[in-house]
Design an enzyme around this catalytic site. Structure first.
Site, PDB file in Angstrom:
ATOM      1  N   CYS A 271       0.694  -0.934   0.065  1.00 54.39           N
ATOM      2  CA  CYS A 271      -0.619  -0.139  -0.035  1.00 54.39           C
ATOM      3  C   CYS A 271       0.755   1.638  -0.069  1.00 54.39           C
ATOM      4  O   CYS A 271       0.144   2.469  -0.359  1.00 54.39           O
ATOM      5  CB  CYS A 271      -1.265  -0.182   0.952  1.00 54.39           C
ATOM      6  SG  CYS A 271      -1.769  -1.665   1.466  1.00 54.39           S
ATOM      7  N   HIS A 427      -3.781   7.020   6.216  1.00 55.56           N
ATOM      8  CA  HIS A 427      -3.956   5.391   5.455  1.00 55.56           C
ATOM      9  C   HIS A 427      -5.402   4.921   5.263  1.00 55.56           C
ATOM     10  O   HIS A 427      -6.075   4.807   4.707  1.00 55.56           O
ATOM     11  CB  HIS A 427      -2.957   4.385   6.245  1.00 55.56           C
ATOM     12  CG  HIS A 427      -3.238   3.339   5.012  1.00 55.56           C
ATOM     13  ND1 HIS A 427      -1.984   3.103   3.197  1.00 55.56           N
ATOM     14  CD2 HIS A 427      -2.615   1.819   5.114  1.00 55.56           C
ATOM     15  CE1 HIS A 427      -2.522   2.370   3.064  1.00 55.56           C
ATOM     16  NE2 HIS A 427      -2.864   1.514   4.070  1.00 55.56           N
ATOM     17  N   HIS A 465     -10.018   1.321  -1.402  1.00 57.35           N
ATOM     18  CA  HIS A 465      -8.266   1.541  -0.522  1.00 57.35           C
ATOM     19  C   HIS A 465      -7.332   0.424  -2.479  1.00 57.35           C
ATOM     20  O   HIS A 465      -7.754  -0.542  -2.861  1.00 57.35           O
ATOM     21  CB  HIS A 465      -8.576   0.156   0.021  1.00 57.35           C
ATOM     22  CG  HIS A 465      -6.317   0.351   0.523  1.00 57.35           C
ATOM     23  ND1 HIS A 465      -5.414   1.007   0.028  1.00 57.35           N
ATOM     24  CD2 HIS A 465      -6.253  -1.169   1.492  1.00 57.35           C
ATOM     25  CE1 HIS A 465      -4.564  -0.498   0.052  1.00 57.35           C
ATOM     26  NE2 HIS A 465      -5.131  -0.445   1.348  1.00 57.35           N
TER      27      HIS A 465
END
Length: 625
Positions: A271, A427, A465
């Site tokens: 990520c 995040h 995401h």
């Protein structure tokens, strides 16, 4: 900057404005709705007149009103629109053993018969194309086709009706690479800079491209189709292997968009991949090795296999978990739109697709060419987690990355700016572990720096995401906050979860006016891939430029910037009307070596104004006396 995600196009802050639409004046809302309608194929603008999808002329205000519901319902996170994820079901096979009590006879086309037959099968030719097969009684192993109901039905998808492959000569390109072409083209066109003019100012080796993604191209046109070709009965193609590589977005930009022969590569860090590549660009420029760097990522993971992989990990917000979370018997479209709930009671992240690119220039070059400066990146910090039980579990590296980032802002801008005029782009994945561990990182760093009310933004609540592109979504959103003076809220945050360390953090469901000097772009990736980037506002950047280069240089830059702005605004006006400038130059200017002029000091390349200098830095000394 340029790109596209579930909120829309990156250039002109279109995607950012979609996340704060309710806080915009009515005229700006209408302009945004028209731009998104054009992106989605619901209308277009030609020579100042608007047309609907049928090609009939229509007033702009009427088109915006007619399309409002469609635009709002078919952007951001929503029910997956691929029909396989709904009533059709996901195609699959189930192994079975058939007990044949009697002889079985069937006809089959010659090319469909397996090359190696069981020894007990008998085959008779019916005609040139058809065979008859007789199987004796006994056990027969088969794969029975079936469809399985999708267990995950929410994702952050590109706006409905938008297909990036339509805007250039795409021939069986994986979706992520088509998105890369669109995103990089959007970035260049919206910059207002002529790439050829910029390239001619530089040694070709002063340019670099760092771009990739977190898991390669895993749809059917890439490694996904390749890896299941045998079991699915399909042939592997010559393109699937090479186009599946994770660094292929950089390769496509070099070969078909920029024609760059400079530095290249991609760092894959789950990520945190966007920030890893951003760090390469920043460090290249800080060292003086490069002067212009294109940085980006492109991820297209909304496929049945990738979703099943994350679901099997327990990482995704699947349907059953969402039902349990809200005590529901049935999920509606509105429930799917609320699937991602950072820092609230939640049950997993929502997968998404996105492609984001930024063009980095060293400060002297930016002033020389009159670039429009959206912000600046003084540093990106990366640290691992150390010893871990589970490779996917959170660890301690993020405390180091955010702590260093805060220290850099304090050193550059001072204590008051750090405490009062910064915000954190979390995040914020919407998993129970993330809400606890990331908020604890924020809490400790806030305490260490005397921050009492640190604003926290979590853009995944809107766009989901997007794996390696997630920090790109965060960075471009932060640039939107600088431009509009607004922080997006977290609309799915009905209440902050009890286990969130929220004492020194400030959350909001609604957009909040905020004059920021800097933003922290945070990533906590699988496997311990932690990164935090610092991005400074345009106003702060200009103050730093004044201090470093003086008033005369900055005044001259402002004059040169006028032409850049005009070119940028001309493109944005065209793009908002549905006309994009996809830059794809297949087969142009191809060189293989014999065309070069090579000396001991440089290499001259046809088509490039300046030669490549072969002068290298040697810090090791010499043995030649």
């Amino acid at each position: 900057m340029g790109g596209v995600n579930a909120a829309g196009r990156t250039s002109g802050h279109q995607a950012f404005r979609r996340t704060v639409i309710d806080a915009l004046p009515e005229a700006e809302q209408q302009a945004l709705l028209l731009g998104l309608a054009a992106l989605m194929g619901l209308g277009s603008c030609r020579e100042g007149a608007w047309y609907d999808a049928a090609g009939d002329t229509i007033d702009a205000d009427r088109l915006a009103e007619n399309c409002r519901a469609q635009v709002l319902d078919h952007t951001l996170i929503r029910r997956i629109e691929d029909p396989r994820f709904n009533d059709d079901g996901l195609p699959a096979n189930r192994r079975a053993g058939l007990g044949l009590g009697a002889e079985l006879t069937f006809s089959i086309r010659r090319r469909q018969l397996p090359e190696r037959l069981p020894p007990t099968w008998q085959v008779r030719e019916l005609d040139r194309h058809t065979l008859e097969v007789t199987v004796p009684p006994g056990e027969l192993d088969v794969l029975l086709p079936e469809t399985r109901p999708a267990q995950v039905r929410a994702a952050g998808q590109l706006p409905s009706g938008f297909d990036p492959s339509r805007y250039y000569r795409s021939v069986h390109h994986p979706r992520g690479l088509s998105m890369s072409i669109f995103a990089a083209s959007d970035c260049l066109a919206s910059s207002g800079l002529d790439w050829e003019v910029l390239r001619d100012r530089l040694d070709p080796d002063e340019i670099a491209v760092y771009a990739g993604n977190s898991i390669g191209q895993l749809d059917d046109e890439g490694w996904g189709g390749l890896l299941k070709s045998f079991v699915s009965g399909n042939r592997a193609t010559s393109k699937q292997m090479p186009l599946g590589y994770g660094q292929m977005p950089a390769d496509f930009l070099n070969a078909y968009v920029l024609g760059s022969v400079g530095g290249t590569g991609a760092v894959l860090g789950a990520c945190a991949s966007f920030l890893y590549n951003l760090r390469l660009g920043v460090e290249d420029i800080r060292s003086g090795q490069r002067r212009a760097v294109m940085v980006g990522t492109s991820d297209a993971p909304v496929t049945p296999e990738i979703i099943e992989g994350f679901r099997a990990m327990g990482a995704l917000a699947d349907d059953e978990s969402l039902k349990a979370l809200d005590a529901l018997e049935l999920l509606t479209d509105a429930d799917y739109q609320r699937a991602c709930r950072p820092f609230a009671r939640n049950c997993g992240f929502t997968i998404a697709e996105a492609s984001q690119f930024v063009l980095l220039l060293d400060d002297a070059l930016a002033l020389e060419i009159g670039a429009e400066i959206l912000g600046s990146v003084p540093g990106v910090f990366v640290n691992a987690d150390g010893w871990k039980r589970s490779i996917s579990a959170p660890g301690i590296g993020n405390y180091i990355t955010l702590g260093k980032a805060a220290a850099l802002v304090r050193a550059m801008l001072g204590d008051e700016a750090l405490r009062e005029r910064t915000f954190v782009h979390a995040h914020g994945t919407s998993t129970p572990k993330n809400r606890v561990t990331e908020s604890h990182v924020f809490d400790l760093v806030a305490r260490a720096n005397g921050i009492d009310h640190w604003p926290v933004v979590a853009v995944k609540a809107f766009v989901g995401h997007s794996q390696g592109s997630a920090a790109g979504d965060q960075l471009t959103s932060a640039l939107g906050s600088f431009a509009h003076g607004l922080l997006p809220g977290i609309p799915t945050l009905d209440a902050v979860a009890d286990d969130v360390h929220a004492e020194r953090l400030r959350f909001s469901r609604e957009p909040v006016p905020f004059a920021a000097d800097a933003a922290f772009i945070n990533a906590k990736g699988f496997g311990g891939n932690n990164a935090t980037g610092v991005v400074l506002s345009p106003a702060v950047t200009e103050r730093l430029l004044l201090k470093r280069h003086g008033e005369a240089a900055v005044a001259a830059w402002r004059e040169r910037r006028d032409a850049t702005r005009q070119a940028s605004q001309a493109y944005l006006a065209q793009a908002d009307g549905g006309h994009y400038q996809a830059r794809y130059r297949f087969g142009e200017g191809v060189l293989e070596g014999p065309e070069l002029e090579v000396s001991a000091t440089d290499i001259t390349i046809p088509g490039y104004t300046r030669p490549v200098s072969l002068a290298v830095d040697n810090p090791f000394g010499t043995l030649d006396d």
